[in-house]
Structure formats: C-alpha cells, structure tokens
Design an enzyme around this catalytic site. Structure first.
Site, PDB file in Angstrom:
ATOM      1  N   ASP A 193       0.823  -1.208   0.000  1.00  0.00           N
ATOM      2  CA  ASP A 193       0.000   0.000   0.000  1.00  0.00           C
ATOM      3  C   ASP A 193       0.861   1.264   0.000  1.00  0.00           C
ATOM      4  OD1 ASP A 193       0.886  -0.436   2.616  1.00  0.00           O
ATOM      5  OD2 ASP A 193      -1.042  -0.047   3.561  1.00  0.00           O
ATOM      6  N   PHE A 196      -0.432  11.596   7.115  1.00  0.00           N
ATOM      7  CA  PHE A 196      -0.995  10.306   7.499  1.00  0.00           C
ATOM      8  C   PHE A 196      -2.260  10.066   6.695  1.00  0.00           C
ATOM      9  CE2 PHE A 196      -3.055   6.991   9.800  1.00  0.00           C
ATOM     10  CZ  PHE A 196      -1.994   6.165  10.135  1.00  0.00           C
TER      11      PHE A 196
HETATM   12  P1  IMP Z   1       7.279   1.466   6.770  1.00  0.00           P
HETATM   13  O1  IMP Z   1       7.903   0.208   7.298  1.00  0.00           O
HETATM   14  O2  IMP Z   1       7.619   2.653   7.639  1.00  0.00           O
HETATM   15  O3  IMP Z   1       7.607   1.743   5.314  1.00  0.00           O
HETATM   16  O4  IMP Z   1       5.727   1.319   6.962  1.00  0.00           O
HETATM   17  C1  IMP Z   1       4.934   0.817   5.955  1.00  0.00           C
HETATM   18  C2  IMP Z   1       3.581   0.474   6.458  1.00  0.00           C
HETATM   19  O5  IMP Z   1       3.124   1.390   7.455  1.00  0.00           O
HETATM   20  C3  IMP Z   1       2.604   0.580   5.312  1.00  0.00           C
HETATM   21  O6  IMP Z   1       2.508  -0.624   4.613  1.00  0.00           O
HETATM   22  C4  IMP Z   1       1.330   0.962   6.008  1.00  0.00           C
HETATM   23  O7  IMP Z   1       0.652  -0.209   6.431  1.00  0.00           O
HETATM   24  C5  IMP Z   1       1.788   1.746   7.224  1.00  0.00           C
HETATM   25  N1  IMP Z   1       1.706   3.187   6.926  1.00  0.00           N
HETATM   26  C6  IMP Z   1       2.690   4.011   6.529  1.00  0.00           C
HETATM   27  N2  IMP Z   1       2.242   5.262   6.326  1.00  0.00           N
HETATM   28  C7  IMP Z   1       0.915   5.212   6.595  1.00  0.00           C
HETATM   29  C8  IMP Z   1      -0.132   6.193   6.550  1.00  0.00           C
HETATM   30  O8  IMP Z   1       0.049   7.369   6.202  1.00  0.00           O
HETATM   31  N3  IMP Z   1      -1.372   5.742   6.878  1.00  0.00           N
HETATM   32  C9  IMP Z   1      -1.634   4.473   7.265  1.00  0.00           C
HETATM   33  N4  IMP Z   1      -0.695   3.524   7.301  1.00  0.00           N
HETATM   34  C10 IMP Z   1       0.573   3.903   6.979  1.00  0.00           C
HETATM   35 MG    MG Z   2      -0.890  -0.804   8.115  1.00  0.00          MG
END
Ligand code: IMP
Ligand code: MG
Length: 182
Positions: A102, A154
C-alpha cells in the site's frame, strides 16, 4: 466508538485519480511481464483493495498469495523490527514475483519482507506500491512501480487504515494534527 471514527478525512487522491493510475500501472506491468506468469503477493492488510483492482486489469496469467508482517512499536513510526505474522503458501523458487504494497514510508517493513523473500530464490522480484512517501525513507529500498508520490501526511482509505478504520473509504484521504498520532 471513538470520536475519530466519525471524522471525514480530507481528499488527497480521488477515486477517479486512483482508478486511472491503477489502470496505467496494470498496463505497464502487463507489458513488462508479457509471456510470463506472475505470482502476485499482497502484503496484508493495506494492499488488499489496491491488489483487487490491479489484478483485474493485468492481462498476463497470475496467481495470488498473501503475507502479513507487523512492525513492532506503537504509533506511526516504524521501529524497524518486523515480525512475520502470516507467511506465504506458495514456494517462490523460479517464479516471477510482484509484491504489492500500500505505502512505502520508512521502507523498513518492505526491506525486511524483500530480504526474506530473496532467500527463497525467486526468478525475479519486483515491488509495486500504490503510494510512496520518499521524504520518510530510512531503508535502502525502492519500488519498481509507484502509483503516487505523496507528501508526509498520514493517509487513510482505499485499504489503508487508522487503527483499523477507514479502509473502506473509496478515496485516499488524510488526517491532520494529533489525530494522526496513534
Ligand atoms: P514502513 O515500514 O515505515 O515503510 O511502513 C509501511 C507500512 O506502514 C505501510 O505498509 C502501512 O501499512 C503503514 N503506513 C505508513 N504510512 C501510513 C499512513 O500514512 N497511513 C496508514 N498507514 C501507513
Ligand atoms: Mg498498516
């Protein structure tokens, strides 16, 4: 029910914008994998709606599998420590694999997943992410296909949640201020 559940997120990407971009991604993927068979892997839960729309527009043969990884640490910041919550059913050896995500935020979750999947010797391994927040990146990882570069907000909707809510919004919206910290 918390008061946040009644909030209407501001629009970042309309459903028309999303539909158009998903079609473009599917067309590009169908060209790049012409005469190949793809194993599409959805990273649960956030990618499920994106994946459902994307695969219906991909014209090469595919199979689908799912996995779920969970990042330790509360709030909106990934700790970098990742736990595999649900693993794949399919073997990857010799397969052309496309991971559907996503959002790439810090990139730490996806880096963990990709490193893990590489050990299973796929023939090729690529990533499609609906959204990318490049300003937030901490891990050395890039998606091969990106739907939208988005600002450091977010976001929720189109499969993406805030505390498991808003996944069913047909558009991508954002929540501002202290609401976003959870
Ligand atoms: P990362 O490991 O920091 O890249 O986090 C990735 C995961 O965090 C994504 O697959 C989402 O499930 C969640 N995530 C990151 N940003 C958002 C946001 O803005 N809204 C909701 N979920 C988020
Ligand atoms: Mg998530």
């Amino acid at each position: 029910m918390s008061e946040r559940a009644n909030l209407t997120p501001a629009v970042l990407l309309t459903k028309e914008q999303i539909a158009k971009r998903v079609r473009e991604l599917a067309e590009q993927i169908s060209v790049d994998y012409a005469r190949q068979e793809l194993l599409v892997i959805g990273v649960l839960k956030g990618s499920w709606i994106f994946l459902a729309d994307l695969v219906r527009l991909i014209t090469v043969p595919i199979t689908v599998d799912f996995m779920m990884a969970s990042s330790y640490g509360a709030g909106t910041n990934s700790s970098g420590e990742v736990k595999m919550v649900l693993d794949l059913k399919s073997p990857l050896e010799g397969r052309d694999v496309l991971v559907v995500e996503d959002i790439m935020d810090s990139g730490l979750t996806l880096k963990y997943i990709i490193d893990n999947l590489k050990l299973r010797r796929p023939r090729s391994l690529k990533i499609v992410a609906l959204m990318d927040k490049p300003d937030r990146r901490r891990a050395d990882i890039k998606a091969d296909y990106i739907g939208f570069k988005i600002p450091d907000k977010f976001v929720v909707g189109y499969g993406v949640d805030f505390a498991e809510r808003f996944r069913n919004l047909p558009y991508v919206g954002y929540i501002e201020g202290p609401m976003a910290k959870g």
